[in-house]
Design a protein around this motif. Structure first.
Motif, PDB file in Angstrom:
ATOM      1  N   GLU A 124      11.862 -92.922  25.698  1.00 59.90           N
ATOM      2  CA  GLU A 124      13.182 -92.656  25.121  1.00 59.90           C
ATOM      3  C   GLU A 124      13.471 -91.165  25.009  1.00 59.90           C
ATOM      4  OE1 GLU A 124      12.760 -94.698  21.457  1.00 59.90           O
ATOM      5  OE2 GLU A 124      13.248 -96.671  22.314  1.00 59.90           O
ATOM      6  N   ALA A 125      12.383 -90.370  25.132  1.00 60.88           N
ATOM      7  CA  ALA A 125      12.554 -88.935  24.899  1.00 60.88           C
ATOM      8  C   ALA A 125      13.267 -88.267  26.065  1.00 60.88           C
ATOM      9  CB  ALA A 125      11.200 -88.290  24.686  1.00 60.88           C
ATOM     10  N   SER A 126      13.879 -87.120  25.749  1.00 59.11           N
ATOM     11  CA  SER A 126      14.460 -86.267  26.776  1.00 59.11           C
ATOM     12  C   SER A 126      13.446 -85.165  27.046  1.00 59.11           C
ATOM     13  CB  SER A 126      15.770 -85.680  26.235  1.00 59.11           C
ATOM     14  OG  SER A 126      16.253 -84.713  27.131  1.00 59.11           O
ATOM     15  N   LEU A 127      12.882 -85.131  28.270  1.00 60.94           N
ATOM     16  CA  LEU A 127      11.714 -84.272  28.539  1.00 60.94           C
ATOM     17  C   LEU A 127      12.002 -83.130  29.501  1.00 60.94           C
ATOM     18  CD1 LEU A 127       8.959 -87.017  28.961  1.00 60.94           C
ATOM     19  CD2 LEU A 127       9.381 -85.558  26.975  1.00 60.94           C
ATOM     20  N   VAL A 128      11.304 -82.016  29.279  1.00 60.97           N
ATOM     21  CA  VAL A 128      11.273 -80.931  30.248  1.00 60.97           C
ATOM     22  C   VAL A 128       9.837 -80.876  30.769  1.00 60.97           C
ATOM     23  CG1 VAL A 128      10.890 -79.274  28.378  1.00 60.97           C
ATOM     24  CG2 VAL A 128      11.478 -78.465  30.674  1.00 60.97           C
ATOM     25  N   MET A 129       9.678 -80.956  32.088  1.00 64.89           N
ATOM     26  CA  MET A 129       8.332 -81.032  32.641  1.00 64.89           C
ATOM     27  C   MET A 129       8.049 -79.859  33.576  1.00 64.89           C
ATOM     28  SD  MET A 129       6.949 -83.506  31.176  1.00 64.89           S
ATOM     29  CE  MET A 129       5.448 -83.505  32.125  1.00 64.89           C
ATOM     30  N   PRO A 130       6.987 -79.122  33.269  1.00 62.86           N
ATOM     31  CA  PRO A 130       6.564 -78.061  34.187  1.00 62.86           C
ATOM     32  C   PRO A 130       5.645 -78.663  35.257  1.00 62.86           C
ATOM     33  CG  PRO A 130       5.168 -78.015  32.265  1.00 62.86           C
ATOM     34  CD  PRO A 130       6.134 -79.162  32.076  1.00 62.86           C
ATOM     35  N   GLU A 131       5.587 -77.960  36.355  1.00 66.25           N
ATOM     36  CA  GLU A 131       4.680 -78.406  37.397  1.00 66.25           C
ATOM     37  C   GLU A 131       3.321 -77.760  37.147  1.00 66.25           C
ATOM     38  OE1 GLU A 131       4.982 -78.865  42.196  1.00 66.25           O
ATOM     39  OE2 GLU A 131       5.336 -76.916  41.336  1.00 66.25           O
ATOM     40  N   THR A 132       2.478 -78.468  36.478  1.00 67.18           N
ATOM     41  CA  THR A 132       1.247 -77.824  36.017  1.00 67.18           C
ATOM     42  C   THR A 132       0.006 -78.260  36.777  1.00 67.18           C
ATOM     43  OG1 THR A 132       0.961 -79.554  34.372  1.00 67.18           O
ATOM     44  CG2 THR A 132       2.080 -77.528  33.678  1.00 67.18           C
ATOM     45  N   THR A 133       0.105 -79.297  37.537  1.00 65.07           N
ATOM     46  CA  THR A 133      -1.137 -79.806  38.121  1.00 65.07           C
ATOM     47  C   THR A 133      -1.033 -79.981  39.629  1.00 65.07           C
ATOM     48  OG1 THR A 133      -0.556 -82.107  37.732  1.00 65.07           O
ATOM     49  CG2 THR A 133      -1.744 -80.969  35.978  1.00 65.07           C
ATOM     50  N   TRP A 134      -2.038 -80.588  40.157  1.00 63.94           N
ATOM     51  CA  TRP A 134      -2.291 -80.685  41.587  1.00 63.94           C
ATOM     52  C   TRP A 134      -1.322 -81.627  42.293  1.00 63.94           C
ATOM     53  CZ3 TRP A 134      -4.505 -78.522  45.493  1.00 63.94           C
ATOM     54  CH2 TRP A 134      -4.909 -79.269  46.614  1.00 63.94           C
ATOM     55  N   ARG A 135      -0.405 -81.068  43.032  1.00 65.36           N
ATOM     56  CA  ARG A 135       0.488 -81.824  43.902  1.00 65.36           C
ATOM     57  C   ARG A 135       1.196 -82.967  43.170  1.00 65.36           C
ATOM     58  NH1 ARG A 135      -0.585 -82.076  49.852  1.00 65.36           N
ATOM     59  NH2 ARG A 135      -2.432 -83.350  49.681  1.00 65.36           N
ATOM     60  N   ALA A 136       1.389 -84.030  43.879  1.00 65.57           N
ATOM     61  CA  ALA A 136       2.114 -85.167  43.307  1.00 65.57           C
ATOM     62  C   ALA A 136       1.238 -85.954  42.345  1.00 65.57           C
ATOM     63  CB  ALA A 136       2.625 -86.079  44.418  1.00 65.57           C
ATOM     64  N   GLU A 137      -0.048 -85.662  42.425  1.00 69.99           N
ATOM     65  CA  GLU A 137      -0.965 -86.430  41.570  1.00 69.99           C
ATOM     66  C   GLU A 137      -1.034 -85.816  40.181  1.00 69.99           C
ATOM     67  OE1 GLU A 137      -4.512 -86.245  44.001  1.00 69.99           O
ATOM     68  OE2 GLU A 137      -3.079 -86.165  45.661  1.00 69.99           O
ATOM     69  N   ASP A 138       0.072 -85.211  39.795  1.00 66.50           N
ATOM     70  CA  ASP A 138       0.189 -84.619  38.473  1.00 66.50           C
ATOM     71  C   ASP A 138      -0.142 -85.670  37.426  1.00 66.50           C
ATOM     72  OD1 ASP A 138       2.454 -82.324  37.005  1.00 66.50           O
ATOM     73  OD2 ASP A 138       1.353 -83.893  35.955  1.00 66.50           O
ATOM     74  N   SER A 139      -1.218 -85.410  36.706  1.00 66.65           N
ATOM     75  CA  SER A 139      -1.691 -86.432  35.775  1.00 66.65           C
ATOM     76  C   SER A 139      -0.649 -86.752  34.712  1.00 66.65           C
ATOM     77  CB  SER A 139      -2.987 -85.972  35.117  1.00 66.65           C
ATOM     78  OG  SER A 139      -2.775 -84.728  34.480  1.00 66.65           O
ATOM     79  N   THR A 140       0.018 -85.704  34.256  1.00 65.34           N
ATOM     80  CA  THR A 140       1.005 -85.929  33.203  1.00 65.34           C
ATOM     81  C   THR A 140       2.121 -86.848  33.690  1.00 65.34           C
ATOM     82  OG1 THR A 140       0.573 -83.620  32.675  1.00 65.34           O
ATOM     83  CG2 THR A 140       2.331 -84.726  31.469  1.00 65.34           C
ATOM     84  N   ARG A 141       2.561 -86.580  34.910  1.00 68.81           N
ATOM     85  CA  ARG A 141       3.654 -87.382  35.436  1.00 68.81           C
ATOM     86  C   ARG A 141       3.228 -88.798  35.735  1.00 68.81           C
ATOM     87  NH1 ARG A 141       7.658 -83.635  37.937  1.00 68.81           N
ATOM     88  NH2 ARG A 141       7.255 -81.776  36.719  1.00 68.81           N
ATOM     89  N   ILE A 142       1.999 -88.926  36.234  1.00 67.03           N
ATOM     90  CA  ILE A 142       1.515 -90.274  36.508  1.00 67.03           C
ATOM     91  C   ILE A 142       1.499 -91.068  35.215  1.00 67.03           C
ATOM     92  CG2 ILE A 142      -0.552 -91.576  37.097  1.00 67.03           C
ATOM     93  CD1 ILE A 142      -1.108 -89.472  39.241  1.00 67.03           C
ATOM     94  N   LEU A 143       0.996 -90.440  34.195  1.00 72.54           N
ATOM     95  CA  LEU A 143       0.988 -91.068  32.880  1.00 72.54           C
ATOM     96  C   LEU A 143       2.397 -91.474  32.460  1.00 72.54           C
ATOM     97  CD1 LEU A 143      -0.027 -91.606  29.960  1.00 72.54           C
ATOM     98  CD2 LEU A 143       0.347 -89.165  29.553  1.00 72.54           C
ATOM     99  N   LEU A 144       3.311 -90.542  32.619  1.00 77.09           N
ATOM    100  CA  LEU A 144       4.685 -90.821  32.212  1.00 77.09           C
ATOM    101  C   LEU A 144       5.246 -91.991  33.014  1.00 77.09           C
ATOM    102  CD1 LEU A 144       6.184 -87.239  31.811  1.00 77.09           C
ATOM    103  CD2 LEU A 144       5.485 -88.861  30.030  1.00 77.09           C
ATOM    104  N   ARG A 145       4.990 -91.929  34.302  1.00 72.13           N
ATOM    105  CA  ARG A 145       5.529 -92.990  35.143  1.00 72.13           C
ATOM    106  C   ARG A 145       5.000 -94.354  34.704  1.00 72.13           C
ATOM    107  NH1 ARG A 145       3.724 -91.475  40.255  1.00 72.13           N
ATOM    108  NH2 ARG A 145       4.370 -89.307  39.948  1.00 72.13           N
TER     109      ARG A 145
END
Lengths: 308, 308
Positions: free
Chosen positions: B188-209
């Motif tokens: 539900e949150a409105s997020l700002v995401m930096p590109e902090t990790t390795w390629r598309a396998e960004d752990s944070t984004r995977i988690l979010l997804r």
DNA sequence: GGAAAGCATAGGACGATCCTAGGGTTCCTG
DNA sequence: CAGGAACCCTAGGATCGTCCTATGCTTTCC
């Protein structure tokens, strides 16, 4: 160009942390050491010391270099010591030529003499066949040798007689040993001849040739072998007779041909043992030692000749 | 004075059995080599070669000296190589990839470590965006890098995890930080995401997804930025919330977003810091040094993982 | 016996080494 | 804080070592 001198200056500087102190230790002026260290730095393309006003401080590269530099200098010292010890006969290899029957007179005993005096040394007595020894001498691979010779002349080779030894006729047939063997009887005999002396100037063969020539016959050598032992064994088997130096006969017959015996020639003949070396060569201490010991050994058994 | 040059001339002469051939090999004129060898003989006080008309013949002393001479020259070569391998650190440039939040954990400190040990070195920490680092690695322009990764698999790239760090939810709104943030709330949150990790396998984004997928929603990332600092600043301005590693939050929030705070996720999630390099590549000393220092830095802050 | 191979010697050019003299910087000390 | 001591650097010149070419001598080969 990297040099040992540079490494020495580097190490002294490293240890003292000062160019001046290093120069003192090495006995140079300070700018000289400075120049050497700089040359080393230039040649390696690296800074070895940081000049910090008072004194110098080694960099990490200097830390890395130091043990290696020490190893290099240690290796140099080892090399020097190894050479010095060889020079003093403590170690190393002494090579000496010794051909034919000479080996029977001074082989094992000679080596024992050398090892007794210089326990660390390695001795090499070369001489399988006379042409090889001749070649080695001529080519300089061998400084000197002890040989049985007939003449005293050879191109570029100096021959110094040291002893002589009577030649005797050996046979397994007692009837042939009842009286001294004359040229006539020698010419009629069936002989086995070892190659015991110097090249074609084999004294025994020259003698035989002379004797046979007198009787108007051709050489009658039945068997040719390389070494005396084989010849004596063949004599023991009754296959032929032979002519060898008395000392060789005394030593070998009981062992290899118990049934055989020996008798003088008439007229008596002698093999000459001599030291052989390149004319004009300066002999090394090792070679002189070997000559001295080999001569002593030979003269204990054979009849000494005055050395010229 | 014994010199390396003399030893080189000696060895060449020994091997060829000829001063002329040695001179050819070394690129000098024959008299020069002759002079060096003679100088060596004089300095050692022994004869190393017998000059025998055509060619030279090593003496037994030369036989003794040879292995030592070789050892000296080998030691010199070792010294030179040792210096050259260290030289790379001293004067060269060390390039190391370090992307995203990893920089916050080991950036300035890491450079300080390197410069402390190798003052002459130039350090380059590359990594503006992850695709660039990926490309540099793949192309071999970069030997190794320290990154935050999610998986541990990649084609031709070896990933060695060294530490992990909890991901926290950051916000300028205290009411959102009262309890751990669940997947539902994250969606539900409105997020700002930096590109902090390795390629598309960004752990944070995977988690979010994953979280968003559970809630049946589409990704709701409101803002995409390149670096964490900007993301944190935006959070501080109340424009969005974000998910970043705890260490980054602790470091950046007081500085860039004093009004903001952080809270764990439920369930907890972790970013993994890893060393990344081409599979099968032999790493240079420089790269190994950087890996070692970077790992030490990271593990001081984040939770160490056993390196495989 | 002549040609080729190979080492030694001689003499000169060039570079490396070593020295003395003097200048600059850092650090200690009164 | 000024002077001196310690230490490094630079400069210039004397000396020594290195390397070359040219040449002579000996051995070896054809």
């Amino acid at each position: 160009m990297l040099s040992l001198h540079q490494l020495r200056c580097f190490l002294a500087t490293y240890e003292h942390g000062s160019l001046t102190a290093a120069a003192d230790e090495l006995g140079y002026a300070q700018p000289s050491v400075s120049e050497q260290v700089r040359a080393l730095e230039t040649s390696l393309g690296v800074q070895l010391f940081r000049r910090v006003g008072r004194g110098v401080v080694p960099t990490t590269v200097a830390d890395t270099l130091r043990p290696h530099a020490e190893k290099v200098l240690a290796a140099v010292e080892e090399a020097r010591e190894a050479v010095q010890s060889v020079k003093a006969f403590e170690t190393g290899t002494i090579r000496f030529g010794m051909f034919g029957v000479a080996r029977l007179y001074a082989g094992a005993g000679l080596i024992a003499d050398v090892l007794g005096r210089y326990p660390g040394v390695r001795v090499e007595l070369v001489g399988q066949n006379s042409t090889e020894v001749a070649e080695d001498l001529r080519r300089g691979r061998l400084e000197a040798a002890m040989l049985a010779v007939s003449g005293v002349e050879s191109e570029g080779i100096t021959i110094t007689p040291v002893a002589r030894e009577e030649l005797v006729y050996i046979s397994a047939d007692p009837t042939r040993l009842t009286s001294p063997v004359t040229a006539r009887r020698l010419a009629e005999a069936s002989l086995v001849m070892p190659e015991t002396t110097w090249r074609a100037e084999d004294s025994t063969r020259i003698l035989l040739r002379q004797m046979l020539h007198e009787t108007g016959r051709n050489p009658q050598t039945r068997i040719e072998v390389e070494d005396v032992e084989t010849a004596v064994e063949l004599v023991g088997l009754g296959l032929a007779d032979s002519v060898i130096p008395r000392g060789a006969a005394e030593q070998l017959i009981p062992r290899l041909a118990p049934g055989a015996g020996w008798v003088s020639l008439r007229p008596r003949q002698w093999d000459t043992f001599a030291i052989v070396h390149r004319t004009g060569a300066v002999l090394s201490p090792a070679a002189r030692l070997m000559i001295e010991l080999a001569t002593a050994r030979i003269q204990e058994i054979a009849e000494p000749l005055a050395r010229s």
